[in-house]
Design a protein around this motif. Structure first.
Motif, mmCIF file in Angstrom:
data_model
loop_
_atom_site.group_PDB
_atom_site.id
_atom_site.type_symbol
_atom_site.label_atom_id
_atom_site.label_comp_id
_atom_site.label_asym_id
_atom_site.label_seq_id
_atom_site.Cartn_x
_atom_site.Cartn_y
_atom_site.Cartn_z
ATOM 1 N N LYS A 60 3.266 -30.209 57.208
ATOM 2 C CA LYS A 60 2.871 -31.490 56.619
ATOM 3 C C LYS A 60 4.090 -32.265 56.135
ATOM 4 C CE LYS A 60 -1.780 -30.364 55.010
ATOM 5 N NZ LYS A 60 -2.657 -30.326 53.829
ATOM 6 N N ILE A 61 5.007 -31.570 55.490
ATOM 7 C CA ILE A 61 6.214 -32.227 54.988
ATOM 8 C C ILE A 61 7.047 -32.748 56.147
ATOM 9 C CG2 ILE A 61 8.393 -31.864 53.747
ATOM 10 C CD1 ILE A 61 6.795 -29.847 51.963
ATOM 11 N N GLN A 62 7.189 -31.962 57.196
ATOM 12 C CA GLN A 62 7.959 -32.389 58.361
ATOM 13 C C GLN A 62 7.341 -33.622 59.003
ATOM 14 O OE1 GLN A 62 10.942 -31.116 59.176
ATOM 15 N NE2 GLN A 62 11.108 -32.745 60.670
ATOM 16 N N LYS A 63 6.028 -33.639 59.147
ATOM 17 C CA LYS A 63 5.345 -34.806 59.728
ATOM 18 C C LYS A 63 5.506 -36.032 58.834
ATOM 19 C CE LYS A 63 2.002 -32.324 62.528
ATOM 20 N NZ LYS A 63 0.597 -32.058 62.821
ATOM 21 N N PHE A 64 5.445 -35.828 57.521
ATOM 22 C CA PHE A 64 5.667 -36.927 56.590
ATOM 23 C C PHE A 64 7.078 -37.498 56.768
ATOM 24 C CE2 PHE A 64 7.610 -38.138 52.521
ATOM 25 C CZ PHE A 64 6.866 -39.273 52.243
ATOM 26 N N LEU A 65 8.077 -36.630 56.825
ATOM 27 C CA LEU A 65 9.467 -37.093 56.967
ATOM 28 C C LEU A 65 9.684 -37.815 58.292
ATOM 29 C CD1 LEU A 65 11.339 -34.022 55.437
ATOM 30 C CD2 LEU A 65 10.939 -36.267 54.379
ATOM 31 N N GLU A 66 9.058 -37.343 59.357
ATOM 32 C CA GLU A 66 9.149 -38.025 60.646
ATOM 33 C C GLU A 66 8.565 -39.434 60.556
ATOM 34 O OE1 GLU A 66 10.500 -37.207 63.688
ATOM 35 O OE2 GLU A 66 11.386 -35.475 62.671
ATOM 36 N N ALA A 67 7.407 -39.550 59.920
ATOM 37 C CA ALA A 67 6.748 -40.856 59.786
ATOM 38 C C ALA A 67 7.540 -41.810 58.896
ATOM 39 C CB ALA A 67 5.341 -40.664 59.230
ATOM 40 N N MET A 68 8.359 -41.269 58.002
ATOM 41 C CA MET A 68 9.106 -42.093 57.046
ATOM 42 C C MET A 68 10.460 -42.568 57.581
ATOM 43 S SD MET A 68 7.149 -42.514 54.500
ATOM 44 C CE MET A 68 8.277 -43.197 53.323
ATOM 45 N N LYS A 69 10.885 -42.083 58.736
ATOM 46 C CA LYS A 69 12.222 -42.421 59.262
ATOM 47 C C LYS A 69 12.449 -43.918 59.399
ATOM 48 C CE LYS A 69 13.577 -38.263 61.682
ATOM 49 N NZ LYS A 69 13.902 -37.648 62.971
ATOM 50 N N LYS A 70 11.437 -44.663 59.768
ATOM 51 C CA LYS A 70 11.623 -46.093 60.028
ATOM 52 C C LYS A 70 11.885 -46.905 58.768
ATOM 53 C CE LYS A 70 6.673 -47.152 60.162
ATOM 54 N NZ LYS A 70 5.604 -47.710 60.976
ATOM 55 N N TYR A 71 11.694 -46.330 57.587
ATOM 56 C CA TYR A 71 11.876 -47.088 56.353
ATOM 57 C C TYR A 71 13.275 -46.974 55.746
ATOM 58 C CZ TYR A 71 6.926 -47.592 56.838
ATOM 59 O OH TYR A 71 5.689 -47.883 57.338
ATOM 60 N N LYS A 72 14.125 -46.155 56.302
ATOM 61 C CA LYS A 72 15.515 -46.019 55.866
ATOM 62 C C LYS A 72 15.637 -45.769 54.366
ATOM 63 C CE LYS A 72 17.157 -48.775 59.696
ATOM 64 N NZ LYS A 72 17.751 -50.001 60.174
ATOM 65 N N LEU A 73 14.864 -44.803 53.903
ATOM 66 C CA LEU A 73 14.948 -44.394 52.507
ATOM 67 C C LEU A 73 16.006 -43.306 52.370
ATOM 68 C CD1 LEU A 73 11.126 -44.144 51.741
ATOM 69 C CD2 LEU A 73 12.666 -46.036 51.198
ATOM 70 N N THR A 74 16.525 -43.140 51.170
ATOM 71 C CA THR A 74 17.515 -42.089 50.939
ATOM 72 C C THR A 74 16.823 -40.725 50.912
ATOM 73 O OG1 THR A 74 17.319 -42.138 48.530
ATOM 74 C CG2 THR A 74 18.908 -43.679 49.538
ATOM 75 N N LYS A 75 17.612 -39.669 51.045
ATOM 76 C CA LYS A 75 17.053 -38.313 50.987
ATOM 77 C C LYS A 75 16.374 -38.067 49.646
ATOM 78 C CE LYS A 75 20.351 -36.120 54.091
ATOM 79 N NZ LYS A 75 21.392 -35.094 54.229
ATOM 80 N N VAL A 76 16.994 -38.555 48.590
ATOM 81 C CA VAL A 76 16.436 -38.352 47.254
ATOM 82 C C VAL A 76 15.117 -39.102 47.092
ATOM 83 C CG1 VAL A 76 16.851 -38.714 44.786
ATOM 84 C CG2 VAL A 76 18.691 -37.881 46.234
ATOM 85 N N GLU A 77 15.031 -40.310 47.620
ATOM 86 C CA GLU A 77 13.776 -41.068 47.540
ATOM 87 C C GLU A 77 12.653 -40.347 48.278
ATOM 88 O OE1 GLU A 77 15.726 -45.544 47.105
ATOM 89 O OE2 GLU A 77 15.303 -44.743 49.095
ATOM 90 N N LYS A 78 12.967 -39.821 49.466
ATOM 91 C CA LYS A 78 11.954 -39.079 50.219
ATOM 92 C C LYS A 78 11.576 -37.787 49.500
ATOM 93 C CE LYS A 78 14.416 -39.821 54.012
ATOM 94 N NZ LYS A 78 14.915 -39.779 55.389
ATOM 95 N N LEU A 79 12.562 -37.123 48.918
ATOM 96 C CA LEU A 79 12.304 -35.900 48.160
ATOM 97 C C LEU A 79 11.377 -36.189 46.980
ATOM 98 C CD1 LEU A 79 12.912 -32.876 47.594
ATOM 99 C CD2 LEU A 79 14.847 -33.679 46.217
ATOM 100 N N MET A 80 11.637 -37.276 46.284
ATOM 101 C CA MET A 80 10.782 -37.646 45.157
ATOM 102 C C MET A 80 9.359 -37.933 45.616
ATOM 103 S SD MET A 80 13.503 -39.907 42.950
ATOM 104 C CE MET A 80 12.287 -40.556 41.841
ATOM 105 N N MET A 81 9.220 -38.540 46.792
ATOM 106 C CA MET A 81 7.876 -38.809 47.318
ATOM 107 C C MET A 81 7.152 -37.523 47.688
ATOM 108 S SD MET A 81 8.128 -42.211 49.614
ATOM 109 C CE MET A 81 8.733 -43.745 48.935
#
Length: 127
Positions: A60-81
């Motif tokens: 689930k986390i991997q699929k979430f991170l794949e879907a989030m690639k287009k938003y150019k968020l930082t690693k920390v922002e994605k981690l917080m999400m």
């Protein structure tokens, strides 16, 4: 998910919970220090099991991170999400630095949808 260098990686709550559960299962109380470690491990796992990470999986986390690639968020922002999945626009504003400049209103709605689909307990598809 596997941590190659433990000191050079950010871990999400799900990964911490998995590591501590393994540690808890392998801990044998021999010394007072190990008993203290077992207590801290137990308390941390108990806390994490009351958070959203109890419903998450590596997939689930991997699929979430794949879907989030287009938003150019930082690693920390994605981690917080991942650790604290945002459910509202305000929560995204608190997580994403300068969100008004970096994300459109449509982006914010898409992110909320992606979070709901991949990270929240109401995901009945178990993807």
């Amino acid at each position: 998910m596997e941590t190659i260098k433990a000191n050079s990686a950010f871990l999400c709550n799900y990964e911490v919970m998995q590591i501590l559960q393994k540690l808890k299962d392998n801990t044998h109380k021999k010394h007072k220090r190990e008993a203290s470690l077992a207590t801290v491990t137990y308390e941390t796992v108990h806390y994490l099991q009351d958070t959203e990470c109890k419903n998450q999986s590596a997939q689930k986390i991997q699929k979430f991170l794949e879907a989030m690639k287009k938003y150019k968020l930082t690693k920390v922002e994605k981690l917080m999400m991942v650790n604290t999945p945002p459910r509202t626009e305000l929560e995204i504003q608190l997580i994403v630095q300068e969100s008004e400049e970096r994300l459109s209103e449509e982006d914010v709605q898409d992110i909320i949808s992606i979070v709901s689909q991949h990270l929240l307990a109401n995901d009945s598809s178990n993807t």
